[in-house]
Design a protein around this motif. Structure first.
Motif, PDB file in Angstrom:
ATOM      1  N   GLU A 108       0.832  -1.200   0.000  1.00 22.85           N
ATOM      2  CA  GLU A 108       0.000   0.000   0.000  1.00 22.85           C
ATOM      3  C   GLU A 108       0.872   1.258   0.000  1.00 22.85           C
ATOM      4  O   GLU A 108       0.500   2.277  -0.595  1.00 22.85           O
ATOM      5  N   TRP A 109       2.031   1.192   0.677  1.00 23.59           N
ATOM      6  CA  TRP A 109       2.954   2.333   0.635  1.00 23.59           C
ATOM      7  C   TRP A 109       3.290   2.665  -0.816  1.00 23.59           C
ATOM      8  O   TRP A 109       3.284   3.836  -1.221  1.00 23.59           O
ATOM      9  N   LEU A 110       3.625   1.621  -1.567  1.00 27.61           N
ATOM     10  CA  LEU A 110       4.067   1.843  -2.948  1.00 27.61           C
ATOM     11  C   LEU A 110       2.928   2.374  -3.817  1.00 27.61           C
ATOM     12  O   LEU A 110       3.166   3.169  -4.740  1.00 27.61           O
ATOM     13  N   LYS A 111       1.703   1.976  -3.517  1.00 23.49           N
ATOM     14  CA  LYS A 111       0.565   2.507  -4.264  1.00 23.49           C
ATOM     15  C   LYS A 111       0.367   3.994  -3.989  1.00 23.49           C
ATOM     16  O   LYS A 111      -0.047   4.753  -4.868  1.00 23.49           O
ATOM     17  N   ARG A 112       0.653   4.389  -2.754  1.00 29.61           N
ATOM     18  CA  ARG A 112       0.418   5.773  -2.358  1.00 29.61           C
ATOM     19  C   ARG A 112       1.539   6.710  -2.782  1.00 29.61           C
ATOM     20  O   ARG A 112       1.322   7.931  -2.893  1.00 29.61           O
ATOM     21  N   PRO A 114       4.061   8.791  -5.072  1.00 28.27           N
ATOM     22  CA  PRO A 114       3.881   9.334  -6.419  1.00 28.27           C
ATOM     23  C   PRO A 114       4.421   8.364  -7.480  1.00 28.27           C
ATOM     24  O   PRO A 114       5.447   7.710  -7.269  1.00 28.27           O
ATOM     25  N   LYS A 115       3.734   8.280  -8.587  1.00 29.07           N
ATOM     26  CA  LYS A 115       4.179   7.368  -9.660  1.00 29.07           C
ATOM     27  C   LYS A 115       5.439   7.891 -10.327  1.00 29.07           C
ATOM     28  O   LYS A 115       6.266   7.110 -10.814  1.00 29.07           O
ATOM     29  N   ALA A 116       5.571   9.190 -10.361  1.00 33.92           N
ATOM     30  CA  ALA A 116       6.750   9.800 -10.984  1.00 33.92           C
ATOM     31  C   ALA A 116       7.698  10.283  -9.889  1.00 33.92           C
ATOM     32  O   ALA A 116       7.380  10.267  -8.700  1.00 33.92           O
ATOM     33  N   HIS A 117       8.872  10.715 -10.331  1.00 34.36           N
ATOM     34  CA  HIS A 117       9.837  11.311  -9.404  1.00 34.36           C
ATOM     35  C   HIS A 117       9.706  12.831  -9.450  1.00 34.36           C
ATOM     36  O   HIS A 117       9.319  13.387 -10.486  1.00 34.36           O
ATOM     37  N   PRO A 118       9.995  13.524  -8.321  1.00 35.23           N
ATOM     38  CA  PRO A 118      10.501  13.035  -7.041  1.00 35.23           C
ATOM     39  C   PRO A 118       9.388  12.442  -6.184  1.00 35.23           C
ATOM     40  O   PRO A 118       8.210  12.755  -6.373  1.00 35.23           O
ATOM     41  N   ARG A 119       9.797  11.632  -5.206  1.00 31.68           N
ATOM     42  CA  ARG A 119       8.842  11.017  -4.288  1.00 31.68           C
ATOM     43  C   ARG A 119       9.360  10.947  -2.850  1.00 31.68           C
ATOM     44  O   ARG A 119       8.634  10.480  -1.976  1.00 31.68           O
ATOM     45  N   ILE A 303      16.156   2.993  -0.779  1.00 27.09           N
ATOM     46  CA  ILE A 303      16.427   2.385  -2.093  1.00 27.09           C
ATOM     47  C   ILE A 303      15.132   1.808  -2.658  1.00 27.09           C
ATOM     48  O   ILE A 303      14.804   2.000  -3.842  1.00 27.09           O
ATOM     49  N   ALA A 304      14.385   1.108  -1.807  1.00 26.32           N
ATOM     50  CA  ALA A 304      13.147   0.485  -2.271  1.00 26.32           C
ATOM     51  C   ALA A 304      12.121   1.529  -2.711  1.00 26.32           C
ATOM     52  O   ALA A 304      11.429   1.345  -3.728  1.00 26.32           O
ATOM     53  N   PHE A 305      12.002   2.623  -1.980  1.00 23.00           N
ATOM     54  CA  PHE A 305      11.052   3.674  -2.358  1.00 23.00           C
ATOM     55  C   PHE A 305      11.392   4.256  -3.730  1.00 23.00           C
ATOM     56  O   PHE A 305      10.515   4.475  -4.567  1.00 23.00           O
ATOM     57  N   VAL A 306      12.675   4.513  -3.946  1.00 22.23           N
ATOM     58  CA  VAL A 306      13.085   5.210  -5.174  1.00 22.23           C
ATOM     59  C   VAL A 306      13.102   4.265  -6.374  1.00 22.23           C
ATOM     60  O   VAL A 306      12.694   4.632  -7.484  1.00 22.23           O
ATOM     61  N   PHE A 307      13.541   3.022  -6.194  1.00 18.11           N
ATOM     62  CA  PHE A 307      13.821   2.135  -7.323  1.00 18.11           C
ATOM     63  C   PHE A 307      12.858   0.945  -7.419  1.00 18.11           C
ATOM     64  O   PHE A 307      13.176  -0.027  -8.100  1.00 18.11           O
ATOM     65  N   HIS A 308      11.710   0.978  -6.755  1.00 19.18           N
ATOM     66  CA  HIS A 308      10.898  -0.244  -6.697  1.00 19.18           C
ATOM     67  C   HIS A 308      10.391  -0.689  -8.069  1.00 19.18           C
ATOM     68  O   HIS A 308      10.193  -1.881  -8.299  1.00 19.18           O
ATOM     69  N   GLU A 309      10.213   0.241  -9.020  1.00 14.13           N
ATOM     70  CA  GLU A 309       9.795  -0.193 -10.365  1.00 14.13           C
ATOM     71  C   GLU A 309      10.933  -0.912 -11.088  1.00 14.13           C
ATOM     72  O   GLU A 309      10.685  -1.813 -11.899  1.00 14.13           O
ATOM     73  N   GLU A 310      12.166  -0.510 -10.826  1.00 18.01           N
ATOM     74  CA  GLU A 310      13.328  -1.085 -11.516  1.00 18.01           C
ATOM     75  C   GLU A 310      13.905  -2.293 -10.769  1.00 18.01           C
ATOM     76  O   GLU A 310      14.652  -3.078 -11.356  1.00 18.01           O
ATOM     77  N   ILE A 311      13.588  -2.427  -9.473  1.00 15.12           N
ATOM     78  CA  ILE A 311      14.114  -3.532  -8.667  1.00 15.12           C
ATOM     79  C   ILE A 311      12.920  -4.276  -8.077  1.00 15.12           C
ATOM     80  O   ILE A 311      12.415  -3.921  -7.002  1.00 15.12           O
ATOM     81  N   PRO A 312      12.430  -5.306  -8.727  1.00 12.65           N
ATOM     82  CA  PRO A 312      11.213  -5.993  -8.280  1.00 12.65           C
ATOM     83  C   PRO A 312      11.288  -6.507  -6.846  1.00 12.65           C
ATOM     84  O   PRO A 312      10.292  -6.492  -6.120  1.00 12.65           O
ATOM     85  N   GLU A 313      12.486  -6.970  -6.410  1.00 16.93           N
ATOM     86  CA  GLU A 313      12.580  -7.515  -5.051  1.00 16.93           C
ATOM     87  C   GLU A 313      12.462  -6.430  -3.981  1.00 16.93           C
ATOM     88  O   GLU A 313      12.403  -6.737  -2.776  1.00 16.93           O
ATOM     89  N   ALA A 364       3.487   8.332   1.838  1.00 15.58           N
ATOM     90  CA  ALA A 364       2.474   7.288   1.941  1.00 15.58           C
ATOM     91  C   ALA A 364       1.429   7.580   3.003  1.00 15.58           C
ATOM     92  O   ALA A 364       0.517   6.776   3.207  1.00 15.58           O
ATOM     93  N   GLY A 365       1.538   8.714   3.686  1.00 13.42           N
ATOM     94  CA  GLY A 365       0.497   9.122   4.617  1.00 13.42           C
ATOM     95  C   GLY A 365       0.475   8.375   5.934  1.00 13.42           C
ATOM     96  O   GLY A 365      -0.533   8.428   6.650  1.00 13.42           O
ATOM     97  N   THR A 366       1.549   7.681   6.290  1.00 12.10           N
ATOM     98  CA  THR A 366       1.621   6.972   7.566  1.00 12.10           C
ATOM     99  C   THR A 366       2.564   7.728   8.487  1.00 12.10           C
ATOM    100  O   THR A 366       3.746   7.905   8.176  1.00 12.10           O
ATOM    101  N   ASP A 367       2.054   8.158   9.641  1.00 15.35           N
ATOM    102  CA  ASP A 367       2.776   9.094  10.493  1.00 15.35           C
ATOM    103  C   ASP A 367       3.359   8.383  11.723  1.00 15.35           C
ATOM    104  O   ASP A 367       2.703   8.260  12.758  1.00 15.35           O
ATOM    105  N   LEU A 368       4.618   7.953  11.614  1.00 15.29           N
ATOM    106  CA  LEU A 368       5.291   7.319  12.742  1.00 15.29           C
ATOM    107  C   LEU A 368       5.655   8.322  13.829  1.00 15.29           C
ATOM    108  O   LEU A 368       5.957   7.921  14.967  1.00 15.29           O
ATOM    109  N   TYR A 369       5.647   9.610  13.513  1.00 18.30           N
ATOM    110  CA  TYR A 369       5.984  10.621  14.512  1.00 18.30           C
ATOM    111  C   TYR A 369       4.926  10.719  15.613  1.00 18.30           C
ATOM    112  O   TYR A 369       5.147  11.374  16.631  1.00 18.30           O
ATOM    113  N   GLN A 370       3.805  10.049  15.443  1.00 22.95           N
ATOM    114  CA  GLN A 370       2.807  10.006  16.511  1.00 22.95           C
ATOM    115  C   GLN A 370       3.248   9.100  17.656  1.00 22.95           C
ATOM    116  O   GLN A 370       2.716   9.207  18.762  1.00 22.95           O
TER     117      GLN A 370
END
Length: 777
Positions: A108-112, A114-119, A303-313, A364-370
């Protein structure tokens, strides 16, 4: 499986603890697996018989699970099994006071995002407003960033691959001399790329983007399996991925295809290697707790946030990281925010975590600072690291660098901005002001600005919180305590900082439970001794790690258990009223090879502005030891052997100590260190240090009282007189009376008592017993 119950939180990483009321809802579930276990079952029920089941997960691949949804308030029971064995039943309670922080699945993070960069921190829709702000709200910050970026355009955008390191074990100094420049040069190079990328993001000037691209292409020519491999030189490896993902994200559209392919392959391989080392060599926060892993998990997520389309794992990486980063972390702290390894290492690791927490919140709209930890961490810094501090305790690193002071201000400022709290705004301002007075270290200075401070807006509410009537604060999860007489006025403040930690003497912590630092009107009077001259160097391993280098007791030269999970401590039974502050440092386990009990009772007498430390020592049967009281300073000690006193003076501040012991004892004075710090890292802040030891001549158990009287321009010290009366050592401190029991029934002020100590302060009478302070009629 009860053999896994252990007092150290790393030896028994179980969450939630039995009987716990977690402060975050839902709580993480974690357990220490049996060695051969590969699949697990977790069952959570509303009743002890497990008839009313809330969760039943039968095929978990990790010994940790973070539910997606909060639990309803109430009492719950849980257990885990691995197919061949089953745990005992544990209970916990969810209260209405728990903070709800629901974390959706990683997919769900990855869905939320942005599809383009920057993110990372900002999305494509934010760029127009960001660029408009450089003439308004960000004008000053942009001027600083632009000046840095313009200078970087004139530097080389290439970096050579580092050499392999020689064996640390064979020649520490030779390895250190090669390793250290690699660390700082590579870190500075990629930090320069980040500054250039941020300048492009903010201005649209492609000159900055091209220079940033060139830097990332250059470092992407390094062989991830070579001299910068994580297993050979993890600092060089981390230099690539620390800020590199952000750089690539912010200049993504400015790479030419061949460059982007090279960069993607570099980060693919770095990510794979990092995941293998983080995941396949033990479960972070469950079976492995190495310090550097606390950075690498954050870098892997970016790394996963930035490159998840290019790095499937990358999706697999994030699925594993979700409970690690959103539930298990932090492994060196609890919800009260204190960091077991000390302010310096806490600064680095918590600052790194803000990179993930803000990326997740903004993207992704998830606030760990709470989570309560964040405000707790800022509050711990406020109480235990004064802006004026000349010494950072406890743990490795003690230097007062301008960059360190600015980083501390930045970290607390980020917490202010992300939580919306104005409670710490004055602390941030004071640190920024003090940073201008600090010495700079050219080696440590980095180009650019803090990208989070630059991109995050200031909160609208920056009001100050009214000062509390209390002058003490205890952070029991990591075992810290603080007494601050004037927390808002450095010219009057007496700051007594204390540590006795459940996390013990491992990693960047030392064998120093019941240690203290004391500042008087901005001057450090007593501190632990030694300097961080390289991890595991001769000075570090044979002086700094040892109890003798700290303001702790030793027992006939024997210190606490070193580098041991068994060497746990605790701050217990805290108490404060209008007359006194009290807490107890329990270091029984740290001296367990020769003591049944070794505790330090700390009392602050408010009307007299004086401390009384009572060290309680009960030896193990058949083991003879003499109690030794140690203190260290940048100043030479003035000693009056007849009066059993010492005095330290520094630039208008002083500290006088009075030993409450009238029988045979002796002082020992020395200076320097054996062995001294590694010469390759000497600097001007490594002042000569002086050491005082007070040794009781007789072997055996003792209750040793020491009165410490601070003095500064507006604080005259009280008059102190000590004497022995029957079974009590007595101190008259101004108008206060303190009696320390010497293992019997003592008479004091017309009363008989078998308590450890009796206090008569400003009309109030107290007894110090094993379970803390009792107010007496």
């Amino acid at each position: 499986m009860k053999e896994h119950r252990h007092p150290h939180p790393h030896k028994d990483p179980r969450q939630p603890r039995n009987g716990e009321r977690p402060e975050t809802n839902p709580s993480l579930f974690a357990w220490k697996p049996t060695p051969s276990a590969e699949r697990f079952r977790l069952v959570v029920a509303r009743d002890e018989s497990f008839n009313d089941v809330h969760l039943d997960l039968s095929d978990l691949s990790e010994p940790a699970f973070l539910p997606e949804k909060a639990f309803a308030p109430g009492r719950y029971f849980w257990r885990w099994s691995d197919g061949t064995s089953e745990s005992e039943v544990f209970c916990f309670e969810v209260t209405t006071d728990s903070t709800v922080v629901e974390v959706p699945p990683a997919v769900e993070w990855l869905k939320r995002l942005p599809k383009a960069h920057p993110r990372i921190y900002v999305g494509p829709d934010d760029i127009s407003e960001l660029r408009r702000s450089i003439t308004t709200s960000r004008a000053d910050a942009w001027a600083e960033l632009k000046g840095n970026a313009d200078a970087l355009l004139h530097e080389s955008q290439e970096i050579e691959e580092p050499p392999f390191l020689p064996s640390w074990r064979e020649n520490y100094k030779a390895a250190y001399q090669i390793w250290r420049p690699i660390l700082w040069n590579s870190r500075r190079f990629v930090r320069g790329a980040e500054a250039l990328a941020l300048a492009y993001l903010t201005s649209g000037d492609e000159r900055y983007a091209r220079a940033a691209c060139q830097r990332m292409v250059s470092i992407s020519k390094w062989d991830p399996e070579g001299s910068s491999h994580i297993g050979h030189n993890d600092e060089a490896h981390m230099s690539v991925i620390w800020d590199g993902s952000k750089v690539c994200d912010w200049v993504w559209d400015q790479f030419i295809d061949e460059e982007r392919t090279l960069v993607i392959e570099q980060f693919r391989r770095r990510g794979q290697i990092t995941y293998k080392y983080m995941h396949d060599q033990g479960s972070y926060g469950v079976t492995r707790f190495d310090s550097h892993a606390g950075r690498e998990i954050v870098f892997l997520a970016l790394i996963a946030f930035v490159f998840h389309e290019e790095i499937p794992e990358a999706k697999t990486w994030l699925e594993w990281l979700r409970p690690v980063l959103c539930g298990i972390w932090p492994i060196w702290a609890g919800d009260d925010g204190a960091w077991a390894e000390g302010p310096s290492y806490g600064l680095a690791y918590v600052s790194i975590m803000t990179m993930f927490a803000t990326a997740l919140k903004r993207g992704a709209g998830t606030d760990l600072y709470q989570r309560p930890f964040w405000k707790g961490h800022a509050r711990w810094r406020q109480w235990c690291l004064p802006p004026y501090a000349e010494w950072i305790g406890f743990g490795d690193h003690s230097e007062r660098w301008a960059r360190t002071w600015n980083m501390n201000a930045d970290l607390v400022d980020i917490i202010v901005r992300e939580t919306g709290s104005g409670e710490f705004a004055g602390y941030v301002d004071a640190f920024r002001k003090e940073a201008k007075l600090c010495e700079s270290s050219p080696e440590r200075e980095m180009p650019g600005v803090n990208s989070l401070i630059f991109l995050l807006d200031k909160p609208g509410n920056e009001g100050r919180i009214p000062r509390s009537e209390y002058i003490s604060r205890v952070f029991p999860a990591a075992g810290w305590a603080s007494i601050r007489t004037h927390i808002d006025d450095p010219s009057k403040d007496v700051a007594f900082i204390f540590r006795s930690s459940p996390y013990g003497a491992i990693s960047h912590s030392h064998a120093n439970n019941n240690d203290f630092v004391i500042h008087v009107a901005g001057k450090v009077m007593a501190m632990p001794s030694g300097y961080y001259a390289g991890y595991g160097s001769d000075h570090h391993a044979h002086w700094v790690w040892h109890t003798k280098s700290h303001n702790c007791v030793t027992l006939s030269d024997a210190g606490q258990l070193m580098r041991s999970h068994e060497s746990t401590g605790a701050v217990e039974n805290a108490f404060e009223d209008e007359r006194i502050v009290y807490f107890c440092g329990n270091a029984d386990a740290s001296y367990s090879d020769r003591a049944r009990r070794c505790r330090r009772h700390v009392i602050f007498l408010k009307p007299q502005n004086a401390f009384v430390l009572i060290d309680q020592f009960v030896p193990l049967p058949g083991i003879a030891s003499a109690l030794q009281w140690n203190i260290h300073s940048w100043c030479e000690f003035q000693v009056d052997e007849e009066r059993r006193t010492f005095r330290i003076e520094r630039e208008g501040s002083s500290l006088e100590g009075h030993f409450m012991y009238q029988h045979n004892a002796f002082f020992s004075l020395s200076e320097g260190w054996d062995p001294p710090p590694l010469e390759v890292k000497n600097n001007a802040q490594w002042h000569q240090q002086y050491h005082l030891r007070f040794t009781i001549s007789a072997m055996g158990g003792r209750n040793l009282g020491v009165v410490l009287c601070p003095e500064h321009a507006t604080l005259p010290p009280p008059k102190v007189a000590t004497e022995r009366s029957g079974k009590a050592e007595i101190a008259r401190i101004g108008g206060a009376l303190v009696g320390v029991n010497q293992n019997g029934t003592m008479e004091l002020d017309g009363h008989r008592s078998n308590a450890l100590a009796v206090l008569v302060v400003d009309g109030g009478r107290y007894e110090v017993r094993e379970d803390g302070v009792h107010t007496m009629p």
